[in-house]
Every structure is written in C-alpha cells, then in structure tokens.
Design a protein around this motif. Structure first.
Motif, short mmCIF file in Angstrom:
data_model
loop_
_atom_site.label_atom_id
_atom_site.label_comp_id
_atom_site.label_asym_id
_atom_site.label_seq_id
_atom_site.Cartn_x
_atom_site.Cartn_y
_atom_site.Cartn_z
N UNK A 1 0.81 -1.20 0.00
CA UNK A 1 0.00 0.00 0.00
C UNK A 1 0.85 1.26 0.00
N UNK A 2 2.15 1.13 0.16
CA UNK A 2 2.97 2.28 0.51
C UNK A 2 3.56 3.04 -0.66
N UNK A 3 3.38 2.60 -1.87
CA UNK A 3 4.08 3.25 -2.95
C UNK A 3 5.52 2.78 -2.99
N UNK A 4 6.27 3.31 -3.91
CA UNK A 4 7.65 2.89 -4.09
C UNK A 4 8.60 4.08 -3.85
N UNK A 5 9.87 3.76 -3.69
CA UNK A 5 10.88 4.81 -3.59
C UNK A 5 11.18 5.32 -5.00
N UNK A 6 11.33 6.62 -5.12
CA UNK A 6 11.54 7.24 -6.43
C UNK A 6 12.87 6.82 -7.05
N UNK A 7 12.84 6.72 -8.36
CA UNK A 7 14.06 6.44 -9.13
C UNK A 7 15.11 7.54 -8.87
N UNK A 8 14.65 8.77 -8.69
CA UNK A 8 15.58 9.87 -8.44
C UNK A 8 16.41 9.59 -7.19
N UNK A 9 15.75 9.14 -6.14
CA UNK A 9 16.44 8.91 -4.87
C UNK A 9 17.30 7.65 -4.93
N UNK A 10 16.75 6.58 -5.46
CA UNK A 10 17.51 5.33 -5.55
C UNK A 10 18.75 5.52 -6.43
N UNK A 11 18.60 6.20 -7.54
CA UNK A 11 19.74 6.42 -8.43
C UNK A 11 20.81 7.26 -7.75
#
Length: 538
Positions: A293-303
């Motif tokens: 239910x929580x959504x995902x971590x953004x590609x911007x942050x992971x990258x």
C-alpha cells in the motif's frame, strides 16, 4: 466524565514508554464528543488537579503523526510532499504529489491542515496556556513554547498564511473562527518565541517527566537548549531569500549552541505496536504489514544512492518478494544494492496515455510494480523510531550559512553533516548501524567542493531527510537543491514545475469562509499550488 479525565491526568507518568500516553489518548478521544456536547470549560480544571507533563507526551506523539494524524502522513506528507520532492513515487492516482494532480477540494492537499490544528496545535496551545505563570512548570512552559512554534512552522511552511495568533484557542478563549496571519508576521513571532523560550530554560528548575525526546538524557535541559537553538537555526535559514540579514544575525547568535552530535537528536521511540502509538509512516501507509500500500521509492532517490555507492542504500531500501502481502514475511526479498530499482515519477499503471508500459516498456519497465524498491523492514515497521530534528540537519544548515556568509567553516560542517546523516541510522537498531569507517570512506569519495558548495550541502540535506518529507520539500524550495526534473503530466495543477505550496483545507474554506477568503485575496496568485509564500519569493 470530567472526574475520570482528572483522575487519569493526575496519574504520574512512570516511564518514557509511549504505552502510557496511549491510555491517556484513548480516554481523551472517547470523551471528546461528550465534552463538546456539555460545553465544558477546560479552564475549570485547575493545573493542580492533573499533571500537564502528560499533555507534553501527547503533543510530541501527535507531532510525529501517530494516532489519528497518521492519515495526514499518508495523504499530505507521503502522497504529497514526499512525491514532489522525489523521495517517493507511485502509479496510483491517490499519490497526488507524484503528478501534481487534484482539485482544491481534494482531501489530500488539506489533510494536514485539518488534522494538525485539532491535535498537535491544540495540545501545544493548551500546554502553553495552563503552565503559564506556574513556577513549578517553568521549564515545561518554555518547552511548550518551543514545540508550539515547531508545529506552527511546519504548517505555515506547507500552506503559507495560516491561522496563528488566534489558533488553538477555541476552548480557552472561544475563538472558533481564527483569522489567517501573514507568514512574515508568523515567522517574526516564531523566532522571538523560540529564542526567548530557549534562553529561559533553567537547569535548576523542573525536569519534565512526560518528555519523549530527552527525559532519559543526562542533561535534559541542556539537550533542550541545544534543540531550541537548532530549531532557531532552521527557522532563521528559512529566510535566506527574503531576509538574509535577519537570518545571518540569528545564525551568528546560535553559533556553537546547536546540537553537537547524534546523541542530541530528538527521537520518539515508538516502543509498542499499539494502533495509537506505532510509527507514523507505518501507521499511515502500511498498517498491518501491507507494504504494497505504501508506494515505491523514487528512481531519483535510488539512483542518487546507487550512483554514489551510498552505504545507506541497503538500510533504507528493499525489494520485497513479489507475492508479499499483509502480514507476510519479507524474507526472500533483497537489500542488495544491485537489486534496487526506483520507480520513475509521473506515470500511470498500464497502457494509459501516461502509462508506464506505454512510455518505458521492457526492459526499462520491470514488468511488475512490486519489483521496485520500497522502504526496508529496518525502517518501515510498527516500532521504528521517528527522527524529529537531528544533528545532521543542523550541520548542513550551518554549512549553508558558512558558504553564504563565512560564519564558520563550510567544509567542516559539511563533513560533520554527512558523517552524522549516515551513522544516525543506528537509531533503527543493529541492522541500521553503518560504521564510522564506511561513513569516512563515503566522505573521501565525495569531498566538499566549495565551487559547488550550496548544491552539495543541500543535496545531502535532501538525502538525510528521507521520511521527513515536509522538511525536505521546504529546504528544496528555499535553495533549489537538489536539481530535480519536474514531472510533466496532462491535467497537472502545476505544469512542468514542482509545487510551491499546498491548497488550503476545503473544510476550513466552508466553515471559516470569511477568513479564508480574506487570506486568498491577499495572496499573490490565490489559493494555488503554484503560488509562492513569503519566504519562497522568487
């Protein structure tokens, strides 16, 4: 009913554990409707009849987003600010900040407004009022001033002009429709209040027993002084665009008086899994273990974390098993940095006009939304602590000030901030511990470069405020860093630009109409998410 409340509030808080406050909050919540129906005057309850330290406990807990405030964490902070600042992403239409969607009547934009006035601010104002002029609560009163200011800073940072001077006084003074005050005036008073309160704290006076931040500290009042000065630093630095001389003066006054190490961090330890007291993020977006239910971590942050070989990556992110569901065992997923993939911001599911399949396609799209990184079980669980204000944030703000005005050494503060931001994850337990050597190795690979000082400092600030989304968003608007690429999406309320504020509460628009209309009339651009507030002037 009043007798029951008095008896409960008169009980001495025996421990720091939040379970005690859960009992208080449950009883108060069950009586709230009856109190309103009988028009009970709380001023008839003498401060001698109960222990106001318990209100401190409740106020600190409410501030973290626990209890019923969890809905604003889900709706306004994560689905809104967290997506705007590109810590989070989602293909769900509920995550309005991912694509800057939703009309002014949308509940998410105003959810924080609706909840904080009736919880954190109400309790903070009550605590401030009932301890005023009581020598036995000298320090508790000053702490109430500091927390009240902190709560108001957050809400004015989200919306701009808001009710301030008359807010939270429905019970005390019968003010049910408070006027909206100018943010410039609010900030001037916040700075005054925090400075006076911090200077008035007395090591020889009372030691508040309901304190979730520092009741276990060797020097509780000294810790609060450092907290107050750090909060004052943050408030002052918010004015760098519009009142740089004011900001500079306050920074000069607090130099050497702010937090000195991670041991000064203000942390609420969510020590139970009671529904009223569990971790705010978990309660809001993943209750009962439903991480999906929580959504995902953004590609911007992971990258950013991957590209910089950041040792925080395996602590913060995790790819759960594809079939993971409510109450499931996360074993079988992966914390391996090589397996982490962030979800790009600004896409719908499937093959819609902005569908992630249409725009990315394989192999760029992994084929299953559940294959993207989410917050790890280390930081995303019912008893994970909330970091309210930290030494790392303080050092980055001091580094920013040093770069702008030469107050102190920018490189030294930057190094302190990066090291603290990496090692502060030890607050999440043994699994969150990152060694000093690893932090040093990261710093050696990313040495301070004065030519790009403000960008480096404030990008690291963004990295260390993951889960503190309001603060990350505010600092981005103040500095312009990190250099984020805004989402472009058909129907966006802020086309091609990250929003500068949130819509006011649609509820307050209906019930406090005259004051709402007056506030909007005095706002350049009106009640829009593209309108800039006072400290965010272009």
């Amino acid at each position: 009913m009043i007798d029951k409340i008095n008896k409960l509030l008169n009980m001495k808080l025996q421990t720091k554990y939040i379970l005690a406050s859960a009992v208080i909050l449950t009883t108060l919540a069950s009586c709230k409707k009856d109190l309103i129906k009988t028009n009970t005057d709380p001023n008839s309850v003498s401060v001698d009849a109960f222990n106001p330290n318990n209100i401190l406990t409740a106020t600190q807990l409410y501030y973290t987003g626990s209890t019923d405030n969890a809905i604003e964490v889900e709706e306004t902070e994560i689905q809104g600010a967290g997506c705007m600042i590109q810590h989070w992403a989602s293909t769900s239409p509920y995550y309005f900040g991912d694509k800057y969607l939703g009309a002014p009547t949308s509940g998410g934009w105003g959810s924080f407004f609706d909840h904080t006035y009736t919880s954190t601010i109400k309790n903070a104002v009550d605590l401030y009022t009932i301890t005023a002029g009581k020598p036995q609560y000298k320090n508790l009163h000053q702490i109430a001033r500091i927390i009240k200011a902190m709560a108001f800073e957050r809400i004015t940072d989200v919306y701009g002009d808001v009710p301030y001077f008359q807010a939270g006084q429905a019970y005390n003074k019968g003010i049910y429709f408070p006027k909206y005050d100018k943010q410039k005036d609010i900030y001037a008073d916040l700075l005054k209040e925090v400075e006076q309160a911090t200077d008035s704290l007395d090591a020889n006076a009372d030691k508040p027993t309901g304190d979730l931040f520092y009741s276990g500290a060797d020097d509780q009042i000294g810790a609060w002084k450092r907290f107050g000065n750090t909060l004052l630093l943050r408030m002052a630095m918010r004015l760098t665009k519009v009142e740089p001389e004011t900001a500079k003066a306050y920074v000069t006054r607090v130099a050497g008086k702010t937090m000195q190490s991670n041991s000064d961090n203000a942390i609420v330890a969510h020590g139970t899994n009671d529904p009223l007291t569990i971790n705010r993020i978990y309660r809001g977006i993943g209750e009962d273990g439903d991480i999906q239910l929580s959504g995902q971590i953004s590609k911007t942050f992971i990258d950013f974390l991957k590209d910089n070989s950041d040792p925080r990556l395996p602590v913060l992110s995790y790819v759960y098993p594809p079939d993971f569901s409510a109450g499931g065992d996360p074993t079988g997923g992966s914390a391996d940095p090589a397996d982490q993939n962030g979800l790009p911001n600004g896409y719908d599911a499937g093959n819609t006009p902005h569908g992630i399949l249409s725009y990315l396609g394989p192999p760029a799209y992994l084929g299953n939304i559940n294959l993207y990184s989410r917050p790890s079980p280390i930081i995303f669980n019912a008893t994970a602590p909330t970091l309210v204000l930290t030494y790392a944030e303080s050092e980055f703000l001091l580094a920013d000030a040093a770069k702008r005005w030469g107050i102190g050494n920018a490189e030294e503060h930057y190094n302190n901030g990066v090291h603290a931001a990496i090692t502060q994850l030890a607050a999440f337990g043994d699994a969150g511990v990152i060694s000093d050597d690893d932090a040093t190795t990261y710093l050696e690979a990313h040495p301070y470069d004065d030519a790009n000082g403000l960008e480096m400092i404030n990008t690291q600030f963004w990295a260390c405020t993951f889960f503190n989304e309001y603060e990350a968003w505010a600092n981005y608007r103040r500095t312009g860093y990190p250099a984020l690429k805004p989402v472009t999406y058909t129907g966006s309320q802020s086309p091609g630009a990250i929003p500068r504020r949130m819509y006011y509460s649609s509820v307050d628009k209906q019930v406090n109409t005259a004051n709402y209309n007056a506030a909007v009339a005095g706002m350049t651009g009106g009640d829009k998410i593209t309108s800039r507030m006072y400290w965010d002037a272009q």
